[in-house]
Design a protein around this motif. Structure first.
Motif, PDB file in Angstrom:
ATOM      1  N   UNK A  87      12.025  42.447  28.480  1.00 40.71           N
ATOM      2  CA  UNK A  87      11.639  43.730  29.056  1.00 40.71           C
ATOM      3  C   UNK A  87      10.326  43.609  29.815  1.00 40.71           C
ATOM      4  N   UNK A  88      10.252  44.126  31.056  1.00 38.89           N
ATOM      5  CA  UNK A  88       8.998  44.044  31.788  1.00 38.89           C
ATOM      6  C   UNK A  88       8.048  45.165  31.377  1.00 38.89           C
ATOM      7  N   UNK A  89       7.173  44.881  30.421  1.00 39.80           N
ATOM      8  CA  UNK A  89       6.171  45.864  30.024  1.00 39.80           C
ATOM      9  C   UNK A  89       5.011  45.086  29.445  1.00 39.80           C
ATOM     10  N   UNK A  90       3.805  45.588  29.614  1.00 37.76           N
ATOM     11  CA  UNK A  90       2.680  44.885  29.008  1.00 37.76           C
ATOM     12  C   UNK A  90       2.599  45.267  27.531  1.00 37.76           C
ATOM     13  N   UNK A  93       1.207  48.705  27.056  1.00 36.52           N
ATOM     14  CA  UNK A  93       2.166  49.792  27.284  1.00 36.52           C
ATOM     15  C   UNK A  93       3.052  50.001  26.065  1.00 36.52           C
ATOM     16  N   UNK A 100       3.763  58.507  20.854  1.00 34.21           N
ATOM     17  CA  UNK A 100       4.607  59.567  21.408  1.00 34.21           C
ATOM     18  C   UNK A 100       5.076  60.574  20.379  1.00 34.21           C
ATOM     19  N   UNK A 109      -1.355  60.175  27.627  1.00 32.29           N
ATOM     20  CA  UNK A 109      -2.122  59.737  26.466  1.00 32.29           C
ATOM     21  C   UNK A 109      -3.581  60.173  26.604  1.00 32.29           C
ATOM     22  N   UNK A 133       2.879  40.138  29.666  1.00 38.21           N
ATOM     23  CA  UNK A 133       4.179  40.796  29.684  1.00 38.21           C
ATOM     24  C   UNK A 133       4.915  40.515  28.378  1.00 38.21           C
ATOM     25  N   UNK A 135       7.966  40.162  27.671  1.00 43.27           N
ATOM     26  CA  UNK A 135       9.047  39.167  27.668  1.00 43.27           C
ATOM     27  C   UNK A 135       8.517  37.734  27.686  1.00 43.27           C
TER      28      UNK A 135
ATOM     29  N   UNK B  35      17.567  48.340  32.774  1.00 51.18           N
ATOM     30  CA  UNK B  35      16.939  47.786  31.578  1.00 51.18           C
ATOM     31  C   UNK B  35      17.734  48.102  30.319  1.00 51.18           C
ATOM     32  N   UNK B 154       6.110  58.569  29.951  1.00 49.51           N
ATOM     33  CA  UNK B 154       5.892  57.821  28.713  1.00 49.51           C
ATOM     34  C   UNK B 154       7.090  57.924  27.784  1.00 49.51           C
ATOM     35  N   UNK B 157       9.739  55.681  29.101  1.00 49.12           N
ATOM     36  CA  UNK B 157       9.415  54.295  28.742  1.00 49.12           C
ATOM     37  C   UNK B 157       9.857  54.010  27.317  1.00 49.12           C
ATOM     38  N   UNK B 160      13.590  53.791  26.990  1.00 54.51           N
ATOM     39  CA  UNK B 160      14.144  52.612  27.630  1.00 54.51           C
ATOM     40  C   UNK B 160      13.821  51.360  26.831  1.00 54.51           C
ATOM     41  N   UNK B 161      12.604  51.301  26.343  1.00 55.00           N
ATOM     42  CA  UNK B 161      12.175  50.094  25.644  1.00 55.00           C
ATOM     43  C   UNK B 161      12.834  49.972  24.280  1.00 55.00           C
ATOM     44  N   UNK B 212      11.689  43.764  38.936  1.00 54.51           N
ATOM     45  CA  UNK B 212      11.535  43.034  37.684  1.00 54.51           C
ATOM     46  C   UNK B 212      11.154  41.581  37.908  1.00 54.51           C
ATOM     47  N   UNK B 215       7.012  42.139  38.929  1.00 46.57           N
ATOM     48  CA  UNK B 215       5.978  42.816  38.140  1.00 46.57           C
ATOM     49  C   UNK B 215       6.162  42.617  36.646  1.00 46.57           C
ATOM     50  N   UNK B 216       5.039  42.664  35.947  1.00 48.78           N
ATOM     51  CA  UNK B 216       5.082  42.437  34.508  1.00 48.78           C
ATOM     52  C   UNK B 216       4.921  43.698  33.702  1.00 48.78           C
ATOM     53  N   UNK B 217       4.483  44.780  34.344  1.00 55.61           N
ATOM     54  CA  UNK B 217       4.329  46.022  33.586  1.00 55.61           C
ATOM     55  C   UNK B 217       5.420  46.996  34.011  1.00 55.61           C
ATOM     56  N   UNK B 218       5.748  47.915  33.117  1.00 59.07           N
ATOM     57  CA  UNK B 218       6.779  48.910  33.402  1.00 59.07           C
ATOM     58  C   UNK B 218       6.355  49.775  34.587  1.00 59.07           C
ATOM     59  N   UNK B 219       5.076  50.161  34.574  1.00 61.03           N
ATOM     60  CA  UNK B 219       4.565  50.986  35.666  1.00 61.03           C
ATOM     61  C   UNK B 219       4.740  50.270  36.998  1.00 61.03           C
TER      62      UNK B 219
END
Lengths: 237, 272
Positions: A87-90, A93, A100, A109, A133, A135, B35, B154, B157, B160-161, B212, B215-219
């Protein structure tokens, strides 16, 4: 319900579509507990987990939660899905998303939540991975990120579903060490469903063994003397 | 100068506005869909909307009013199929639905009006297809998608995650999934006549895949997908005007080139 009690099951039956998978369950999780749930496949471990999380309602009896755990403030560590691994997210994040559930969450936030997220990341020793990231992390690092998210979601109770599945032995030991730290130093109650019985027994204080016909609930020492525990020890030898 | 000449045509202006809006929506919605491994739903929906369009024309009703409810209903249905561990396997079930809708559409057309250029237009799109109503509807859908992505970013996110975690923390996961599929359905119905039933689903999938890679962040992925989609559409539309190629195919080709470029850049970065 006493003040230190977090979750209390009284004569609870859980199941789907009118068929009970588990019944007659009496269980108390108090602040600072470390409980391992073990048992054969299909014995109802994941059903119990769903019940504790409030995803299914008990068919009989009741499951009471401390006030602070209502509104979903439970530090849950689910099993990873395949889609998640790339998954592409830091990490940041991911960890922030633990907030939430908090009641009255607006659309964004707050600064306090952002600080708390960084603290949670620091507690798990992955501060240098904050902007990496998800992943690109190893399995153990991913579990730490998810654990940090669980810390953001709840202050007193962690519920983990097979947390060491797919980890190499060293990473698994690391995770157990982290959990013990959170349990002893931070006072987090830990409830863990696991297949890894040997390590579970080294770390946990109480055991819930769900068998097909019989079950056991008590301390680790008693468990090793019980018929269920004996079966495990024979399997070991 | 070609550009000025192109925009002098009212239908080209409509195509440009509607296309940019639809591409943006498709790309944004595509990120969670891809995703969550729901890309096939977009494909299924475009086939269903082809079938619905054919039936609407045969019945003599305004295509949009007929196909929007039908496609939204099938979006519900396909989402359920994708989530259920059905015996058939969800990918097989979706493939069956797509092919059936396509077959029914073609049957209806050949029994009523006969296979004419209409079919060709539905399948591969036509730049002339966008009306004033389409543009207005596209603007409304786009506004809804933007509101969803800005205010509920958010939550989107989190869902999805990790759907399980989101559910355990008391989020109404089904509500958001339904919202996503309704908006996807609307986007596909609106974009289909310009881009073509065969090609519209790639507008959902390509920008997300490209982003994808980069970029490495969802944003970052969300923003990049939106930007790439709009740029690719504008480039595609201009090229199709200058070279007189079908707009749908041209836009998809532009998307493909950008995707390949992104793959190349990812390779290089990994090596470097």
């Amino acid at each position: 319900m006493e003040k230190h009690e977090l979750l209390v099951c009284r004569n609870t039956a859980l199941g789907y579509e009118g068929r009970a998978v588990l019944s007659g369950l009496n269980l108390t999780v108090s602040a600072g507990d470390y409980l391992c749930v073990v048992g054969d496949n299909g014995s109802g471990k994941s059903t119990l987990m769903k019940g504790l999380l409030g995803l299914i309602n008990p068919m009989e009896g009741s499951i009471d939660r401390a006030v602070e755990l209502k509104n979903g403030a439970i530090g849950y560590l689910p099993q990873q899905t395949r889609a998640q691994r790339d998954f592409p997210a830091t990490v940041y994040e991911v960890v922030l998303s633990g907030f939430l559930n908090q009641k009255g969450f607006g659309f964004f936030y707050t600064a306090a939540q952002k600080t708390a997220a960084i603290q949670a990341i620091g507690k798990l020793g992955i501060l240098e991975l904050k902007d990496r990231c998800y992943r690109d992390l190893s399995g153990g690092q991913q579990q730490r990120a998810l654990l940090a998210r669980a810390l953001c979601a709840a202050g007193r109770l962690l519920i983990l579903d097979e947390p060491v599945t797919g980890l190499d032995p060293a990473a698994a030991q690391d995770l157990y060490k982290t959990l013990r730290y959170l349990n002893e130093k931070e006072g987090m109650a830990v409830v863990m469903v696991t297949h890894d019985l040997r390590s579970a027994l080294e770390n946990a204080r109480t055991v819930l063994h769900i068998g097909r016909n019989s079950w056991f609930y008590g301390t680790v020492e008693d468990y090793l003397r019980s018929p269920e525990g004996c079966r495990f020890r024979k399997g070991e030898q | 100068m070609e550009l000025m000449e192109m925009l002098a045509w009212p239908f080209m202006r409509r195509a440009l506005v509607a296309g940019v809006l639809v591409s943006l929506c498709a790309a944004l919605l595509g990120v969670p869909l891809v995703l969550k491994r729901y890309s096939m739903i977009g494909d299924g929906l475009s086939h269903v909307s082809f079938g619905a369009l054919a039936v609407a024309v045969a019945l003599g009703v305004t295509p949009l009013y007929f196909s929007i409810p039908v496609v939204i209903l099938s979006a519900f249905f396909l989402l359920r199929l994708a989530n259920s561990g059905s015996r058939m396997g969800s990918d097989a079930a979706i493939a069956v639905v797509s092919a059936s809708a396509l077959a029914i559409g073609i049957m209806v057309i050949s029994l009523t009006t006969g296979m004419t250029t209409d079919v060709d237009n539905y399948m591969f799109g036509s730049v002339l297809a966008m009306t004033e109503t389409d543009v207005l509807l596209a603007a409304a859908v786009c506004a809804a998608v933007l509101v969803l992505f800005v205010l509920f970013y958010h939550r989107l996110f989190a869902i999805t995650f990790d759907e399980n975690f989101a559910r355990a923390t008391g989020m109404r996961v089904e509500l958001y999934n339904t919202l996503l599929s309704i908006l996807t359905a609307l986007t596909i119905v609106l974009g289909m006549r310009m881009m073509g039933a065969m090609l519209i689903s790639s507008l959902v999938i390509f920008p997300a895949l490209t982003a994808m890679r980069l970029f490495r962040s969802f944003r970052g992925v969300v923003l990049c997908a939106g930007t790439t989609a709009v740029l690719c559409f504008c480039t595609g539309l201009t090229v199709s005007y200058v070279k007189s190629t079908p707009v749908g195919a041209t836009v998809v080709t532009a998307n493909l080139l950008v995707f390949l470029l992104a793959c190349g850049m990812e390779r290089l970065r990994k090596r470097g």
